[in-house]
Design a protein around this motif. Sequence first.
Motif, PDB file in Angstrom:
ATOM      1  N   LEU A  27       0.830  -1.208   0.000  1.00 41.31           N
ATOM      2  CA  LEU A  27       0.000   0.000   0.000  1.00 41.31           C
ATOM      3  C   LEU A  27       0.861   1.254   0.000  1.00 41.31           C
ATOM      4  O   LEU A  27       0.516   2.264   0.608  1.00 41.31           O
ATOM      5  CB  LEU A  27      -0.932  -0.007   1.214  1.00 41.31           C
ATOM      6  CG  LEU A  27      -1.890  -1.199   1.285  1.00 41.31           C
ATOM      7  CD1 LEU A  27      -2.763  -1.106   2.527  1.00 41.31           C
ATOM      8  CD2 LEU A  27      -2.762  -1.247   0.039  1.00 41.31           C
ATOM      9  N   SER A  28       1.982   1.192  -0.675  1.00 42.35           N
ATOM     10  CA  SER A  28       2.869   2.345  -0.772  1.00 42.35           C
ATOM     11  C   SER A  28       3.655   2.253  -2.068  1.00 42.35           C
ATOM     12  O   SER A  28       3.776   1.176  -2.664  1.00 42.35           O
ATOM     13  CB  SER A  28       3.829   2.414   0.434  1.00 42.35           C
ATOM     14  OG  SER A  28       4.679   1.284   0.448  1.00 42.35           O
ATOM     15  N   TYR A  29       4.170   3.379  -2.501  1.00 34.38           N
ATOM     16  CA  TYR A  29       4.971   3.420  -3.725  1.00 34.38           C
ATOM     17  C   TYR A  29       6.020   4.509  -3.577  1.00 34.38           C
ATOM     18  O   TYR A  29       5.732   5.577  -3.002  1.00 34.38           O
ATOM     19  CB  TYR A  29       4.089   3.704  -4.951  1.00 34.38           C
ATOM     20  CG  TYR A  29       4.849   3.662  -6.254  1.00 34.38           C
ATOM     21  CD1 TYR A  29       5.055   2.458  -6.907  1.00 34.38           C
ATOM     22  CD2 TYR A  29       5.379   4.819  -6.817  1.00 34.38           C
ATOM     23  CE1 TYR A  29       5.771   2.388  -8.089  1.00 34.38           C
ATOM     24  CE2 TYR A  29       6.100   4.772  -7.992  1.00 34.38           C
ATOM     25  CZ  TYR A  29       6.283   3.551  -8.631  1.00 34.38           C
ATOM     26  OH  TYR A  29       6.997   3.498  -9.797  1.00 34.38           O
ATOM     27  N   THR A  30       7.237   4.251  -4.052  1.00 36.26           N
ATOM     28  CA  THR A  30       8.336   5.205  -3.956  1.00 36.26           C
ATOM     29  C   THR A  30       8.612   5.815  -5.320  1.00 36.26           C
ATOM     30  O   THR A  30       8.856   5.094  -6.295  1.00 36.26           O
ATOM     31  CB  THR A  30       9.617   4.534  -3.439  1.00 36.26           C
ATOM     32  OG1 THR A  30       9.367   3.979  -2.144  1.00 36.26           O
ATOM     33  CG2 THR A  30      10.759   5.546  -3.343  1.00 36.26           C
ATOM     34  N   PHE A  31       8.557   7.157  -5.408  1.00 38.66           N
ATOM     35  CA  PHE A  31       8.915   7.865  -6.627  1.00 38.66           C
ATOM     36  C   PHE A  31      10.396   8.225  -6.567  1.00 38.66           C
ATOM     37  O   PHE A  31      10.854   8.832  -5.603  1.00 38.66           O
ATOM     38  CB  PHE A  31       8.084   9.146  -6.786  1.00 38.66           C
ATOM     39  CG  PHE A  31       6.638   8.880  -7.145  1.00 38.66           C
ATOM     40  CD1 PHE A  31       6.257   8.736  -8.458  1.00 38.66           C
ATOM     41  CD2 PHE A  31       5.684   8.768  -6.159  1.00 38.66           C
ATOM     42  CE1 PHE A  31       4.936   8.487  -8.789  1.00 38.66           C
ATOM     43  CE2 PHE A  31       4.364   8.524  -6.465  1.00 38.66           C
ATOM     44  CZ  PHE A  31       3.980   8.389  -7.800  1.00 38.66           C
ATOM     45  N   ASN A  32      11.128   7.890  -7.629  1.00 36.10           N
ATOM     46  CA  ASN A  32      12.546   8.194  -7.710  1.00 36.10           C
ATOM     47  C   ASN A  32      12.783   9.387  -8.629  1.00 36.10           C
ATOM     48  O   ASN A  32      11.918   9.770  -9.420  1.00 36.10           O
ATOM     49  CB  ASN A  32      13.324   6.981  -8.238  1.00 36.10           C
ATOM     50  CG  ASN A  32      13.138   5.770  -7.352  1.00 36.10           C
ATOM     51  OD1 ASN A  32      13.193   5.890  -6.126  1.00 36.10           O
ATOM     52  ND2 ASN A  32      12.921   4.607  -7.936  1.00 36.10           N
TER      53      ASN A  32
END
Length: 261
Positions: A27-32
Amino acid sequence: MKTKKNTKEGTIIAPPIREVFYSGSELSYTFNDLTPLKFYHVFVWGINAYGTEGYRSFTNNTFMHASPYADQEKPTPPLHLTASYSTMNGNLLVFFNLSSDNNKVDHYIVTINDSVIRKNASPILGFHSITHPLQRNIPYTVSVYAVDPDNNRSSVVSIHGTTSDEDTQDSPPTDSYVLQAKRTENNTAQLTWGYIHNARYLCIAYYLITENGEIEQPLVHTAGKSIGVDLHNIQPDKKYKVAVIGVNSYGNTGTLKFIEF
């Protein structure tokens, strides 16, 4: 008199700068690769198997931005990537020297024909040696890159080969004996040793000896079947420990024998 709003919550009023299709279960996402101090607005919505889209929820007018203090520097690419296949046990031996970084390297990602292996970045001698099972008579591509704690990634280094190549003998490499380690000009040392039999490649590990007699993390080079190499960036007022070992196609090595110079 009430002012009429031109938009409503969840409405995109301009083309997005980036869209990501995410099918994971977290339930999370990392933007690079976000620009420091630049504000971003994030929308999230679901799509079912029929292509029907749900309501676009977003960050409730709370903008996010990349921290200006975050590490933006990429690690250097891994060095001396090599691979050799063992026809006896069906394993591919992958070898590479470590990357450097302004902070540290968190881990390495190694891909062998789309099979991803994660390795931690704290080997004893400053290199990684990975054994991976692979079928006979197929081509392979090995790729590796380094990742630091802020998810900055180095450039990808790749090599290609085939498992039908003839491998080396199963005998372990003979022990090396360093003939000479001679300091030369321009912070260089000339290292020579006796020929090492049954070796696919050579590993040269040299350590800087500190004032209290301890040794720091070594610099590691690889070579073919030569009997000499120039070591660079040698400090004239420092002592070093150096050894040369051979590695065959099965990952067997000779015995480490150090000398100081």
